[in-house]
Enzyme design. Structure first.
Site, PDB file in Angstrom:
ATOM      1  N   HIS A  80       0.853  -1.205   0.000  1.00 23.12           N
ATOM      2  CA  HIS A  80       0.000   0.000   0.000  1.00 23.12           C
ATOM      3  C   HIS A  80       0.877   1.239   0.000  1.00 23.12           C
ATOM      4  O   HIS A  80       1.780   1.373   0.816  1.00 23.12           O
ATOM      5  CB  HIS A  80      -0.906   0.006   1.249  1.00 23.12           C
ATOM      6  CG  HIS A  80      -2.136  -0.823   1.076  1.00 23.12           C
ATOM      7  ND1 HIS A  80      -3.197  -0.758   1.945  1.00 23.12           N
ATOM      8  CD2 HIS A  80      -2.461  -1.743   0.136  1.00 23.12           C
ATOM      9  CE1 HIS A  80      -4.138  -1.598   1.545  1.00 23.12           C
ATOM     10  NE2 HIS A  80      -3.711  -2.217   0.451  1.00 23.12           N
ATOM     11  N   TYR A  82      -9.263   5.053   7.917  1.00 20.34           N
ATOM     12  CA  TYR A  82      -9.430   5.310   9.354  1.00 20.34           C
ATOM     13  C   TYR A  82     -10.487   6.401   9.482  1.00 20.34           C
ATOM     14  O   TYR A  82     -10.303   7.498   8.952  1.00 20.34           O
ATOM     15  CB  TYR A  82      -8.129   5.806   9.969  1.00 20.34           C
ATOM     16  CG  TYR A  82      -7.021   4.777  10.054  1.00 20.34           C
ATOM     17  CD1 TYR A  82      -6.224   4.469   8.945  1.00 20.34           C
ATOM     18  CD2 TYR A  82      -6.767   4.106  11.245  1.00 20.34           C
ATOM     19  CE1 TYR A  82      -5.207   3.524   9.030  1.00 20.34           C
ATOM     20  CE2 TYR A  82      -5.738   3.156  11.346  1.00 20.34           C
ATOM     21  CZ  TYR A  82      -4.982   2.871  10.228  1.00 20.34           C
ATOM     22  OH  TYR A  82      -3.977   1.936  10.303  1.00 20.34           O
ATOM     23  N   PRO A 117      -4.094  -0.385  18.716  1.00 21.88           N
ATOM     24  CA  PRO A 117      -3.807  -0.757  17.321  1.00 21.88           C
ATOM     25  C   PRO A 117      -4.051   0.367  16.307  1.00 21.88           C
ATOM     26  O   PRO A 117      -3.801   0.197  15.136  1.00 21.88           O
ATOM     27  CB  PRO A 117      -4.730  -1.944  17.060  1.00 21.88           C
ATOM     28  CG  PRO A 117      -5.723  -1.926  18.135  1.00 21.88           C
ATOM     29  CD  PRO A 117      -5.155  -1.188  19.288  1.00 21.88           C
ATOM     30  N   LYS A 140       1.084  -0.468  15.105  1.00 22.13           N
ATOM     31  CA  LYS A 140       2.465  -0.523  15.588  1.00 22.13           C
ATOM     32  C   LYS A 140       2.816  -1.764  16.405  1.00 22.13           C
ATOM     33  O   LYS A 140       3.996  -2.082  16.551  1.00 22.13           O
ATOM     34  CB  LYS A 140       2.748   0.716  16.451  1.00 22.13           C
ATOM     35  CG  LYS A 140       2.774   2.001  15.658  1.00 22.13           C
ATOM     36  CD  LYS A 140       3.923   2.046  14.682  1.00 22.13           C
ATOM     37  CE  LYS A 140       3.699   3.037  13.553  1.00 22.13           C
ATOM     38  NZ  LYS A 140       3.882   2.445  12.235  1.00 22.13           N
ATOM     39  N   TYR A 194       3.720   6.454  10.303  1.00 20.89           N
ATOM     40  CA  TYR A 194       2.879   5.312   9.938  1.00 20.89           C
ATOM     41  C   TYR A 194       3.693   4.236   9.209  1.00 20.89           C
ATOM     42  O   TYR A 194       3.532   3.048   9.486  1.00 20.89           O
ATOM     43  CB  TYR A 194       1.711   5.773   9.059  1.00 20.89           C
ATOM     44  CG  TYR A 194       0.661   4.699   8.849  1.00 20.89           C
ATOM     45  CD1 TYR A 194       0.665   3.915   7.703  1.00 20.89           C
ATOM     46  CD2 TYR A 194      -0.318   4.468   9.810  1.00 20.89           C
ATOM     47  CE1 TYR A 194      -0.289   2.921   7.514  1.00 20.89           C
ATOM     48  CE2 TYR A 194      -1.274   3.465   9.631  1.00 20.89           C
ATOM     49  CZ  TYR A 194      -1.248   2.699   8.479  1.00 20.89           C
ATOM     50  OH  TYR A 194      -2.190   1.703   8.306  1.00 20.89           O
TER      51      TYR A 194
HETATM   52  P1  FAS Z   1       2.064 -12.408  21.399  1.00 29.03           P
HETATM   53  O1  FAS Z   1       1.076 -12.064  22.470  1.00 29.03           O
HETATM   54  O2  FAS Z   1       1.631 -12.457  19.980  1.00 29.03           O
HETATM   55  O3  FAS Z   1       2.703 -13.843  21.699  1.00 29.03           O
HETATM   56  C1  FAS Z   1       3.020 -14.205  23.014  1.00 29.03           C
HETATM   57  C2  FAS Z   1       3.099 -15.715  23.056  1.00 29.03           C
HETATM   58  O4  FAS Z   1       3.517 -16.088  24.379  1.00 29.03           O
HETATM   59  C3  FAS Z   1       1.746 -16.379  22.816  1.00 29.03           C
HETATM   60  O5  FAS Z   1       1.847 -17.365  21.814  1.00 29.03           O
HETATM   61  C4  FAS Z   1       1.382 -16.980  24.179  1.00 29.03           C
HETATM   62  O6  FAS Z   1       0.700 -18.213  24.057  1.00 29.03           O
HETATM   63  C5  FAS Z   1       2.745 -17.172  24.814  1.00 29.03           C
HETATM   64  N1  FAS Z   1       2.664 -17.181  26.279  1.00 29.03           N
HETATM   65  C6  FAS Z   1       1.963 -16.342  27.075  1.00 29.03           C
HETATM   66  N2  FAS Z   1       2.070 -16.720  28.360  1.00 29.03           N
HETATM   67  C7  FAS Z   1       2.864 -17.852  28.369  1.00 29.03           C
HETATM   68  C8  FAS Z   1       3.320 -18.722  29.380  1.00 29.03           C
HETATM   69  N3  FAS Z   1       2.948 -18.547  30.644  1.00 29.03           N
HETATM   70  N4  FAS Z   1       4.108 -19.768  29.031  1.00 29.03           N
HETATM   71  C9  FAS Z   1       4.458 -19.954  27.733  1.00 29.03           C
HETATM   72  N5  FAS Z   1       4.051 -19.177  26.720  1.00 29.03           N
HETATM   73  C10 FAS Z   1       3.248 -18.135  27.049  1.00 29.03           C
HETATM   74  N6  FAS Z   1      -1.236  -5.126  16.604  1.00 29.03           N
HETATM   75  C11 FAS Z   1      -1.390  -4.436  15.457  1.00 29.03           C
HETATM   76  O7  FAS Z   1      -0.404  -3.895  14.947  1.00 29.03           O
HETATM   77  N7  FAS Z   1      -2.637  -4.340  14.867  1.00 29.03           N
HETATM   78  C12 FAS Z   1      -3.741  -4.957  15.402  1.00 29.03           C
HETATM   79  O8  FAS Z   1      -4.845  -4.847  14.866  1.00 29.03           O
HETATM   80  C13 FAS Z   1      -3.613  -5.684  16.587  1.00 29.03           C
HETATM   81  N8  FAS Z   1      -4.696  -6.338  17.147  1.00 29.03           N
HETATM   82  C14 FAS Z   1      -4.526  -7.025  18.332  1.00 29.03           C
HETATM   83  C15 FAS Z   1      -5.613  -7.694  18.959  1.00 29.03           C
HETATM   84  C16 FAS Z   1      -5.429  -8.391  20.175  1.00 29.03           C
HETATM   85  C17 FAS Z   1      -6.600  -9.104  20.836  1.00 29.03           C
HETATM   86  C18 FAS Z   1      -4.168  -8.407  20.791  1.00 29.03           C
HETATM   87  C19 FAS Z   1      -3.968  -9.123  22.114  1.00 29.03           C
HETATM   88  C20 FAS Z   1      -3.096  -7.755  20.176  1.00 29.03           C
HETATM   89  C21 FAS Z   1      -3.262  -7.070  18.945  1.00 29.03           C
HETATM   90  N9  FAS Z   1      -2.208  -6.431  18.309  1.00 29.03           N
HETATM   91  C22 FAS Z   1      -2.334  -5.746  17.161  1.00 29.03           C
HETATM   92  C23 FAS Z   1      -0.919  -6.473  18.865  1.00 29.03           C
HETATM   93  C24 FAS Z   1      -0.306  -7.805  18.469  1.00 29.03           C
HETATM   94  O9  FAS Z   1      -0.271  -7.918  17.082  1.00 29.03           O
HETATM   95  C25 FAS Z   1       1.034  -7.866  19.124  1.00 29.03           C
HETATM   96  O10 FAS Z   1       1.770  -6.677  18.951  1.00 29.03           O
HETATM   97  C26 FAS Z   1       1.835  -9.038  18.675  1.00 29.03           C
HETATM   98  O11 FAS Z   1       1.069 -10.194  18.855  1.00 29.03           O
HETATM   99  C27 FAS Z   1       3.114  -9.059  19.514  1.00 29.03           C
HETATM  100  O12 FAS Z   1       3.707 -10.274  19.324  1.00 29.03           O
HETATM  101  P2  FAS Z   1       4.432 -11.023  20.555  1.00 29.03           P
HETATM  102  O13 FAS Z   1       5.280 -10.047  21.281  1.00 29.03           O
HETATM  103  O14 FAS Z   1       5.040 -12.233  19.954  1.00 29.03           O
HETATM  104  O15 FAS Z   1       3.267 -11.391  21.581  1.00 29.03           O
HETATM  105  C1  PHB Z   2      -5.759  -4.837  10.746  1.00 26.25           C
HETATM  106  O1  PHB Z   2      -5.881  -5.037   9.517  1.00 26.25           O
HETATM  107  O2  PHB Z   2      -5.993  -5.710  11.603  1.00 26.25           O
HETATM  108  C2  PHB Z   2      -5.314  -3.474  11.208  1.00 26.25           C
HETATM  109  C3  PHB Z   2      -4.838  -2.564  10.283  1.00 26.25           C
HETATM  110  C4  PHB Z   2      -4.419  -1.309  10.713  1.00 26.25           C
HETATM  111  C5  PHB Z   2      -4.492  -0.991  12.059  1.00 26.25           C
HETATM  112  C6  PHB Z   2      -4.964  -1.920  12.990  1.00 26.25           C
HETATM  113  C7  PHB Z   2      -5.381  -3.170  12.562  1.00 26.25           C
HETATM  114  O3  PHB Z   2      -4.095   0.245  12.478  1.00 26.25           O
END
Ligand code: FAS
Ligand code: PHB
Length: 390
Positions: A72, A201, A293, A297, A385
């Protein structure tokens, strides 16, 4: 069992670090409390900064991303019944973002790890880091009721916001900063064509909305909702109707709807833990910081943490220098806070805050109107961004 680097968490942070270490010949083990399929069932981020794309290439896990990801060159801001495109590529001298779901990133990294023989222990219960204040750290975990131990040189907590790594640090050794937003994002994934070629957005007096996608046939939409809402209380029709109300007329009328294949509510918070290193324990990704989100980032910050930490560990094992790992926390936090600021500012600009009344809505609309008509302001948004340099 012994390894050089023990990584807790098989999400994007843990898998990306693990792959970079494996490719560099540095032994590592990844542990997770759940299994591969559970992790792949979580629908999360969708936008990759160029730095993240580059790291996936460095990890030799970027082939499918380049084949299926969508580049994009711009994004749009909608307010007051119309939308305005921010030309990211022109304003940043050529930088773009890639639309490729976190689920796919995680899948590709898992596949790469299997191909290169990286050890991953899934369904590891009660994982705990130990001894990292000294130079003989180790991890314990339980499998089918039997406790196991992994001795290592370093532990990296890639275990997300609720993981055991940060929780294991004594309170007097860590400082946290937190802001909880009074709303969540209700997200829907549906196999329908996106309403627009790029992301939109939307600021609306009824609340924020975001039109995103995973491919040309799969869309990802979000609407701001009360923190107390439950996803199961929202029917698909109710979601689509509310989304239409928040979009400009053109998009509202052309929106193609369909059955949701995933529907969930994500809470919004800003959170940073300082420092990100405690002796031989490092924190990376959501274990150390959370952003709303709105700025896309979260996943990308996890990638920059991994970049800094991998460079430090490669220097430690390759040249016997600890300069890189000693400087990890400072380097990572400098970029983290800039992304936390950007995500906070986008959230404050685009969401409805009823306590700010009609005056607050007018101020947001004035700021958006200034932003989209000022090259300087648009360029500032664009460079944040697409991702500040590592
Ligand atoms: P993660 O949380 O992805 O991974 C952590 C891992 O550690 C998991 O697999 C978990 O099972 C494991 N773990 C936890 N506790 C443990 C334990 N006790 N023992 C062993 N393993 C354990 N970011 C965006 O940029 N855009 C979005 O739209 C967006 N939406 C999101 C929606 C939700 C519901 C959440 C929670 C996050 C969202 N994020 C979004 C942020 C997300 O993308 C994170 O930044 C990303 O998953 C970060 O990756 P990790 O640091 O690997 O953490
Ligand atoms: C998504 O596609 O999940 C998404 C994209 C942009 C954002 C947040 C989430 O800022």
């Amino acid at each position: 069992m012994r390894t050089q680097v023990a990584i807790i968490g098989s999400g994007p942070s843990g898998l990306l670090l693990g792959q970079l270490l494996t490719n560099a010949g540095i032994e590592n083990i990844v542990l997770d409390r759940v299994d591969r399929n559970y992790i792949l069932g979580r629908i999360r981020a969708g936008v990759l900064e160029q730095g993240t794309v580059g790291l996936l290439d460095e990890a030799k896990a970027g082939k499918r991303m380049h084949a299926e990801g969508i580049v994009h060159e711009g994004t749009s801001l909608a307010f007051n019944g119309t939308h305005h495109r921010i030309d990211l590529k022109e304003l940043t001298g050529g930088k773009t973002v890639t639309i490729y779901g976190q689920t796919e990133v995680t899948h590709d990294l898992m596949d790469r790890r299997s191909e290169t023989g990286g050890a991953t222990i899934y369904n590891a219960k009660n994982v705990q880091p130990h001894g990292y204040e000294g130079d003989r750290p180790y991890i314990t975990y339980e499998m089918e009721g039997i406790e196991h131990r992994i001795d290592c040189d370093f532990i990296v907590g890639c275990d997300g916001y609720h993981g055991p790594s940060r929780a294991s640090v004594p309170e007097n050794a860590i400082k946290t900063y937190e802001k909880i937003y009074p709303f969540g994002w209700l997200g829907v994934l549906a196999d329908v064509p996106p309403v627009s070629d790029e992301l939109i957005y939307a600021n609306h007096e009824r609340g924020f909305a975001l039109c995103s996608m995973r491919s040309h046939t799969r869309s990802r939409y979000y609407i701001q909702c009360p923190s107390s809402d439950k996803a199961e209380e929202w029917s698909d029709d109710g979601f689509w109707d509310e989304l239409r109300r928040r979009l400009p007329k053109e998009q509202a009328e052309s929106l193609i709807t369909g059955a949701s294949i995933e529907k969930s509510i994500a809470p919004l918070r800003s959170f940073v833990a300082e420092p990100m290193r405690f002796g031989r324990l490092f924190l990376a990704g959501d274990a150390a910081h959370i952003v709303p989100p709105t700025g896309a980032k979260g996943l990308n910050l996890a990638a920059s943490d991994v970049h800094y930490l991998f460079e430090g560990l490669r220097e430690f094992y390759g040249e016997g220098s600890s300069a890189g790992i000693d400087d990890y926390s400072r380097r990572a936090l400098a970029r983290v806070w800039k992304a936390v600021r950007f995500s906070w500012s986008m959230t404050m600009l685009l969401h409805r805050f009823p306590e700010n009344g009609e005056f607050g809505q007018k101020i947001q609309e004035a700021e958006l109107d200034y932003l989209v008509h000022s090259r300087a302001a648009s360029a500032a948004l664009a460079e944040n961004y697409v991702g500040l340099p590592f």
